[in-house]
Structure formats: structure tokens, C-alpha cells
Motif scaffolding. Structure first.
Motif, PDB file in Angstrom:
ATOM      1  N   ASN A  10       0.863  -1.178   0.000  1.00 32.72           N
ATOM      2  CA  ASN A  10       0.000   0.000   0.000  1.00 32.72           C
ATOM      3  C   ASN A  10       0.904   1.235   0.000  1.00 32.72           C
ATOM      4  O   ASN A  10       1.715   1.404   0.908  1.00 32.72           O
ATOM      5  CB  ASN A  10      -0.906  -0.022   1.236  1.00 32.72           C
ATOM      6  N   ILE A  11       0.763   2.074  -1.034  1.00 31.97           N
ATOM      7  CA  ILE A  11       1.594   3.270  -1.146  1.00 31.97           C
ATOM      8  C   ILE A  11       0.712   4.509  -1.231  1.00 31.97           C
ATOM      9  O   ILE A  11      -0.402   4.456  -1.747  1.00 31.97           O
ATOM     10  CB  ILE A  11       2.545   3.193  -2.363  1.00 31.97           C
ATOM     11  N   THR A  12       1.213   5.620  -0.725  1.00 38.53           N
ATOM     12  CA  THR A  12       0.506   6.892  -0.795  1.00 38.53           C
ATOM     13  C   THR A  12       1.012   7.658  -2.012  1.00 38.53           C
ATOM     14  O   THR A  12       2.220   7.796  -2.213  1.00 38.53           O
ATOM     15  CB  THR A  12       0.748   7.718   0.482  1.00 38.53           C
ATOM     16  N   VAL A  13       0.075   8.136  -2.814  1.00 39.56           N
ATOM     17  CA  VAL A  13       0.402   8.841  -4.058  1.00 39.56           C
ATOM     18  C   VAL A  13      -0.436  10.109  -4.152  1.00 39.56           C
ATOM     19  O   VAL A  13      -1.387  10.304  -3.401  1.00 39.56           O
ATOM     20  CB  VAL A  13       0.149   7.935  -5.292  1.00 39.56           C
ATOM     21  N   TYR A  56      -3.086   4.805  -2.565  1.00 40.11           N
ATOM     22  CA  TYR A  56      -3.923   5.569  -1.632  1.00 40.11           C
ATOM     23  C   TYR A  56      -3.613   7.051  -1.728  1.00 40.11           C
ATOM     24  O   TYR A  56      -2.458   7.452  -1.895  1.00 40.11           O
ATOM     25  CB  TYR A  56      -3.641   5.072  -0.206  1.00 40.11           C
ATOM     26  N   ALA A  57      -4.643   7.873  -1.606  1.00 36.88           N
ATOM     27  CA  ALA A  57      -4.474   9.329  -1.490  1.00 36.88           C
ATOM     28  C   ALA A  57      -5.302   9.811  -0.310  1.00 36.88           C
ATOM     29  O   ALA A  57      -6.435   9.376  -0.111  1.00 36.88           O
ATOM     30  CB  ALA A  57      -4.905  10.041  -2.760  1.00 36.88           C
ATOM     31  N   ARG A  58      -4.730  10.717   0.446  1.00 35.09           N
ATOM     32  CA  ARG A  58      -5.452  11.330   1.561  1.00 35.09           C
ATOM     33  C   ARG A  58      -6.581  12.199   1.028  1.00 35.09           C
ATOM     34  O   ARG A  58      -6.551  12.633  -0.122  1.00 35.09           O
ATOM     35  CB  ARG A  58      -4.490  12.167   2.397  1.00 35.09           C
ATOM     36  N   PRO A  65       1.740  15.516  -7.835  1.00 35.44           N
ATOM     37  CA  PRO A  65       2.694  14.490  -7.415  1.00 35.44           C
ATOM     38  C   PRO A  65       3.248  14.786  -6.024  1.00 35.44           C
ATOM     39  O   PRO A  65       3.463  15.942  -5.658  1.00 35.44           O
ATOM     40  CB  PRO A  65       3.795  14.589  -8.470  1.00 35.44           C
ATOM     41  N   ILE A  66       3.480  13.746  -5.257  1.00 34.16           N
ATOM     42  CA  ILE A  66       3.983  13.899  -3.894  1.00 34.16           C
ATOM     43  C   ILE A  66       5.491  14.103  -3.882  1.00 34.16           C
ATOM     44  O   ILE A  66       6.023  14.812  -3.054  1.00 34.16           O
ATOM     45  CB  ILE A  66       3.585  12.680  -3.039  1.00 34.16           C
ATOM     46  N   TYR A 111      15.346   0.292 -13.831  1.00 36.12           N
ATOM     47  CA  TYR A 111      14.612   1.019 -12.799  1.00 36.12           C
ATOM     48  C   TYR A 111      13.949   2.229 -13.435  1.00 36.12           C
ATOM     49  O   TYR A 111      14.360   2.710 -14.486  1.00 36.12           O
ATOM     50  CB  TYR A 111      15.567   1.484 -11.697  1.00 36.12           C
ATOM     51  N   LEU A 112      12.924   2.743 -12.762  1.00 32.57           N
ATOM     52  CA  LEU A 112      12.307   4.002 -13.167  1.00 32.57           C
ATOM     53  C   LEU A 112      11.636   4.624 -11.958  1.00 32.57           C
ATOM     54  O   LEU A 112      11.313   3.945 -10.989  1.00 32.57           O
ATOM     55  CB  LEU A 112      11.314   3.808 -14.313  1.00 32.57           C
ATOM     56  N   PHE A 113      11.497   5.939 -12.014  1.00 31.69           N
ATOM     57  CA  PHE A 113      10.729   6.660 -11.002  1.00 31.69           C
ATOM     58  C   PHE A 113       9.391   7.029 -11.612  1.00 31.69           C
ATOM     59  O   PHE A 113       9.322   7.479 -12.759  1.00 31.69           O
ATOM     60  CB  PHE A 113      11.456   7.947 -10.567  1.00 31.69           C
ATOM     61  N   ASP A 114       8.309   6.859 -10.828  1.00 34.88           N
ATOM     62  CA  ASP A 114       7.005   7.297 -11.316  1.00 34.88           C
ATOM     63  C   ASP A 114       6.820   8.790 -11.010  1.00 34.88           C
ATOM     64  O   ASP A 114       7.736   9.455 -10.497  1.00 34.88           O
ATOM     65  CB  ASP A 114       5.873   6.429 -10.750  1.00 34.88           C
ATOM     66  N   THR A 115       5.666   9.307 -11.319  1.00 36.05           N
ATOM     67  CA  THR A 115       5.381  10.732 -11.139  1.00 36.05           C
ATOM     68  C   THR A 115       5.550  11.192  -9.698  1.00 36.05           C
ATOM     69  O   THR A 115       5.940  12.324  -9.436  1.00 36.05           O
ATOM     70  CB  THR A 115       3.932  11.032 -11.614  1.00 36.05           C
TER      71      THR A 115
END
Length: 130
Positions: A10-13, A56-58, A65-66, A111-115
Motif C-alpha cells: 500500500n503506497i501513498t500517491v 492511496y491518497a489522503r 505528485p507527492i 529502474y524508473l521513477f514514477d510521477t
């Protein structure tokens, strides 16, 4: 004893919709569930029948983007694919920038970084034979 496995992460985005769409396009995953979640936020479960990523987003998130900082606390999420080249092509078409390509036992990876600044390791063991 049954072998343990990770069912989900579960990740916060900034935008669950944006991240779920990215995961669907990169890996062919499907939305398993979406709806309201903790503290008035919203979550989308995207993955396979057996494993998924909950994004998940608050409630106060505006979709921007966070920009997480690598290693605080997450270094990366690893995803195994059959066709590394095809996933890399899809990543580039989404505007993502693959880097740090490696070809060492037991497989090939990049590897890659998302937004949101979350790092993903994409790895394939397809070329590996026993």
C-alpha cells in the motif's frame, strides 16, 4: 507450513487514478477494487488475481505528485515481467525514464521513477534457464 508471500503493498500517491493507470499500462494489471478508505481518502487496488498494489491518497490531496524521497522509507518496489523490452517501451511511451539497466544473475532489470518519485525495479528472469 505454507510458503509466505506478499499479497499487496500500500503506497501513498498524489493521484490513485494516475498511478493505477500507469500500473495497468505497464504491466497489464486490472483494477480489483476502488473506493473510499482511511481518513476520508481514496484507494485503488491494481494488480492480478493474487497480488496487487494499493494506491492511496489522503482526502486533502489535490492530485499533484507527492515527490517521495528515495529510501525514506521505501527504496523501490520490484515487479517481475516476462518481456522486459516491451515494458521498457511502454514506460518510455508514458514519459517515464528507465535507468540503471543491469544484466546479472539471476536476471535482467532496469529502474524508473514514477510521477510521485516512487522507484520501481522491473526485472525479468525469462532468459534465465536452470
Amino acid at each position: 507450513m505454507t510458503q509466505a508471500f506478499i499479497e499487496h503493498v500500500n503506497i501513498t500517491v498524489g493521484s490513485p487514478e494516475r498511478t493505477a493507470e500507469m500500473l495497468s499500462q505497464l504491466f497489464g494489471w486490472q483494477v480489483r477494487w476502488k473506493g473510499p478508505s482511511a481518513d476520508g481518502g481514496r484507494t485503488i487496488h491494481t494488480g492480478t488475481a493474487n497480488h496487487y498494489v494499493a494506491v492511496y491518497a489522503r482526502k486533502d490531496t489535490d492530485g499533484a505528485p507527492i515527490k517521495h524521497i528515495k529510501g525514506q522509507p521505501l527504496n523501490h518496489i520490484g515487479v517481475v515481467v516476462d518481456d522486459l523490452d516491451a515494458v521498457e517501451e511502454r514506460a518510455i511511451s508514458l514519459g517515464l525514464k528507465p535507468f540503471s539497466h543491469g544484466d546479472y544473475d539471476p536476471g535482467k532489470r532496469f529502474y524508473l521513477f514514477d510521477t510521485d518519485g516512487i522507484e520501481w525495479e522491473i526485472v525479468s528472469y525469462s532468459a534465465v534457464t536452470s
